[in-house]
Scaffold this motif. Sequence first.
Motif, short mmCIF file in Angstrom:
data_model
loop_
_atom_site.label_atom_id
_atom_site.label_comp_id
_atom_site.label_asym_id
_atom_site.label_seq_id
_atom_site.Cartn_x
_atom_site.Cartn_y
_atom_site.Cartn_z
N GLU A 147 35.32 47.56 99.72
CA GLU A 147 36.14 48.47 98.93
C GLU A 147 35.72 48.49 97.47
O GLU A 147 35.57 49.58 96.89
CB GLU A 147 37.62 48.08 99.07
CG GLU A 147 38.57 49.04 98.35
CD GLU A 147 38.47 50.45 98.93
OE1 GLU A 147 38.75 51.40 98.18
OE2 GLU A 147 38.12 50.60 100.11
N PRO A 148 35.52 47.31 96.79
CA PRO A 148 35.03 47.37 95.40
C PRO A 148 33.68 48.06 95.29
O PRO A 148 33.40 48.74 94.29
CB PRO A 148 34.93 45.89 95.00
CG PRO A 148 35.90 45.19 95.88
CD PRO A 148 35.85 45.93 97.18
N LEU A 149 32.82 47.94 96.31
CA LEU A 149 31.52 48.60 96.26
C LEU A 149 31.65 50.10 96.45
O LEU A 149 30.91 50.88 95.84
CB LEU A 149 30.60 48.02 97.34
CG LEU A 149 30.08 46.60 97.09
CD1 LEU A 149 29.28 46.11 98.28
CD2 LEU A 149 29.23 46.56 95.83
N ARG A 150 32.60 50.53 97.27
CA ARG A 150 32.79 51.97 97.47
C ARG A 150 33.35 52.64 96.22
O ARG A 150 32.98 53.77 95.90
CB ARG A 150 33.75 52.21 98.64
CG ARG A 150 33.17 51.90 100.02
CD ARG A 150 34.03 52.49 101.10
NE ARG A 150 33.53 52.14 102.43
CZ ARG A 150 34.03 51.13 103.15
NH1 ARG A 150 35.01 50.40 102.68
NH2 ARG A 150 33.52 50.87 104.35
N THR A 151 34.26 51.95 95.52
CA THR A 151 34.92 52.56 94.37
C THR A 151 34.11 52.44 93.08
O THR A 151 34.30 53.23 92.17
CB THR A 151 36.30 51.92 94.14
OG1 THR A 151 36.14 50.49 93.98
CG2 THR A 151 37.20 52.18 95.33
N GLY A 152 33.26 51.44 92.99
CA GLY A 152 32.51 51.27 91.74
C GLY A 152 31.11 50.78 91.96
O GLY A 152 30.60 50.01 91.15
N ASP A 155 32.09 37.89 98.66
CA ASP A 155 32.56 38.42 99.94
C ASP A 155 34.08 38.37 100.06
O ASP A 155 34.66 39.02 100.91
CB ASP A 155 31.93 37.63 101.09
CG ASP A 155 32.28 36.16 101.02
OD1 ASP A 155 33.11 35.70 101.83
OD2 ASP A 155 31.75 35.46 100.15
N THR A 156 34.74 37.59 99.19
CA THR A 156 36.20 37.53 99.20
C THR A 156 36.84 38.71 98.48
O THR A 156 38.06 38.86 98.49
CB THR A 156 36.68 36.23 98.54
OG1 THR A 156 36.28 36.22 97.16
CG2 THR A 156 36.10 35.01 99.24
N GLY A 157 36.02 39.56 97.84
CA GLY A 157 36.54 40.69 97.10
C GLY A 157 36.80 40.41 95.64
O GLY A 157 37.19 41.31 94.89
N GLN A 158 36.59 39.16 95.21
CA GLN A 158 36.81 38.81 93.80
C GLN A 158 35.69 39.39 92.95
O GLN A 158 34.51 39.26 93.25
CB GLN A 158 36.85 37.30 93.62
CG GLN A 158 37.05 36.86 92.18
CD GLN A 158 36.95 35.36 92.02
OE1 GLN A 158 36.61 34.65 92.96
NE2 GLN A 158 37.23 34.85 90.83
N SER A 159 36.09 40.06 91.84
CA SER A 159 35.13 40.69 90.95
C SER A 159 35.25 40.09 89.56
O SER A 159 36.36 39.93 89.04
CB SER A 159 35.37 42.21 90.88
OG SER A 159 34.47 42.83 89.99
N GLY A 212 33.12 37.84 107.48
CA GLY A 212 32.31 39.02 107.22
C GLY A 212 32.38 39.41 105.76
O GLY A 212 32.95 38.70 104.92
N LEU A 213 31.80 40.59 105.44
CA LEU A 213 31.74 41.08 104.07
C LEU A 213 32.67 42.26 103.85
O LEU A 213 32.52 42.99 102.88
CB LEU A 213 30.30 41.49 103.73
CG LEU A 213 29.23 40.41 103.92
CD1 LEU A 213 27.85 41.01 103.71
CD2 LEU A 213 29.45 39.25 102.96
N SER A 214 33.65 42.44 104.74
CA SER A 214 34.50 43.63 104.68
C SER A 214 35.33 43.68 103.40
O SER A 214 35.58 44.75 102.86
CB SER A 214 35.42 43.67 105.90
OG SER A 214 36.22 42.49 105.97
N ARG A 215 35.76 42.52 102.89
CA ARG A 215 36.61 42.52 101.70
C ARG A 215 35.83 42.92 100.45
O ARG A 215 36.43 43.27 99.43
CB ARG A 215 37.25 41.14 101.50
CG ARG A 215 38.38 40.84 102.46
CD ARG A 215 39.01 39.49 102.21
NE ARG A 215 38.14 38.41 102.66
CZ ARG A 215 38.46 37.11 102.62
NH1 ARG A 215 39.63 36.74 102.11
NH2 ARG A 215 37.62 36.20 103.06
N ALA A 216 34.52 42.88 100.49
CA ALA A 216 33.71 43.31 99.34
C ALA A 216 33.35 44.79 99.43
O ALA A 216 32.82 45.35 98.46
CB ALA A 216 32.44 42.47 99.26
#
Length: 439
Positions: free
Chosen positions: A334-339, A291-295, A328-332
Amino acid sequence: MPSDPTSGVRAGLRGLTTRGRSFLAAGITAVLCAYLLDQDALLRVGLLLAALPLAAAMVVANTRYRVASGRRLSPRRAVAGQEARVHLRVDNVSRVPTGLLLLEDKVPYVLGPRPRFVLDRVEPRGYREVSYRVRSDLRGRYPLGPLQLRLSDPFGMCEVNRSFSASDVLTVVPQIQALPHVRLSGEWAGQGESRSRTLALAGDDDVILREYRPGDDLRRVHWKSTARYGELMVRREEQPQRARATVLLDTREIGHRGSGPASSFEWAVSCAASVAAHLLERGYQTRLLTDTGQSVPGPGTGGTNTAADSSGLILDALAIADLSDGGGLSRAEEPLRTGGEGLLVAVLGDLDEEQATRLARLRSRTGGAVALLLDTGTWAGLRMLAPDTGGEQFQARVRQLREAGWTVLPVRSGDSLPDLWRAADGARTTSPYREEAGA
């Protein structure tokens, strides 16, 4: 190693043991008594008692052994609750044998007591190998070392510590459970029967060609195109496509209940590790997203890593995963939308209506979506005392995600992950807690 004799003597005196200090005190006392009583025999005894620990301190402090050490972990990644073995090797690289050596390796208390070993004598150019076991029920990264070498004289009068600089790290990863092979709703295999049918439908117009190069296999020559262009044309090497998958782990502190190894967060971490390992085994190009956006693996590395490399990176990240302060899960998103065009498996804690709505919108951007939604109230013991406490809100989130096309698997404390995963095969009709979900 002391830089001069004076510092060597001081180091030796600081290293006197209780026995050495007792001999020195007894010797000084005997010398003083001999002086007061005028007893020559007592004087000689006192001098002998005092000289013995002093001589031992000088010899030990100025010992110039050349000793090398090495450490090997088996395995380097240990599973929580299982033992790992640490192998130590001590080499005597000097031309003289060593005396008594005491070894002590620095180990965090979580892994157990500090191991100690006694090496009586190591011949010139010789070596000794010892090993010990460590075990941790808590995942994480634990430093091992540096190895401390304690030099001692044969009489136990003096001990001087030497420390090596090298250290290692033992990674304790979450427990991984073997999951059954199921056909997930909306998944794209990328290989197998569906892949074969796709290739079978490809005609000559779909072949990717290039000019012939010296060394190319003549069996790859495409004669129809060669006749058309007037020069040798060959088919390119087929690049096998791999299905993509994303494992989303909810690490929000407000989304989990319980504490320690029995908390909902630890169950979620173990679940994410098991799902990622399972998908990698099935040939998916898998990444871990929080959820922090780290991939993990990061952008640009997933296509070049092997399954073993990706598995190692994901397990290393999960070994040190911690609760986040996010709301929340907002930071995750963008990575889900792009890939996020592949399969999405989300391991989720408590959700409010807004978060569930945003997840519902993301469903249209994925090839398939499976949500393991944790009923965290069962980890806190709330549902055990009053089953209806907070249950309506949880069931509302289940219905909301299912209506958006998610395959939702409600999870309660004590549930078996392999059984839940098996239920994902046609989960719309065989999902656990179906009656509760439809209430």
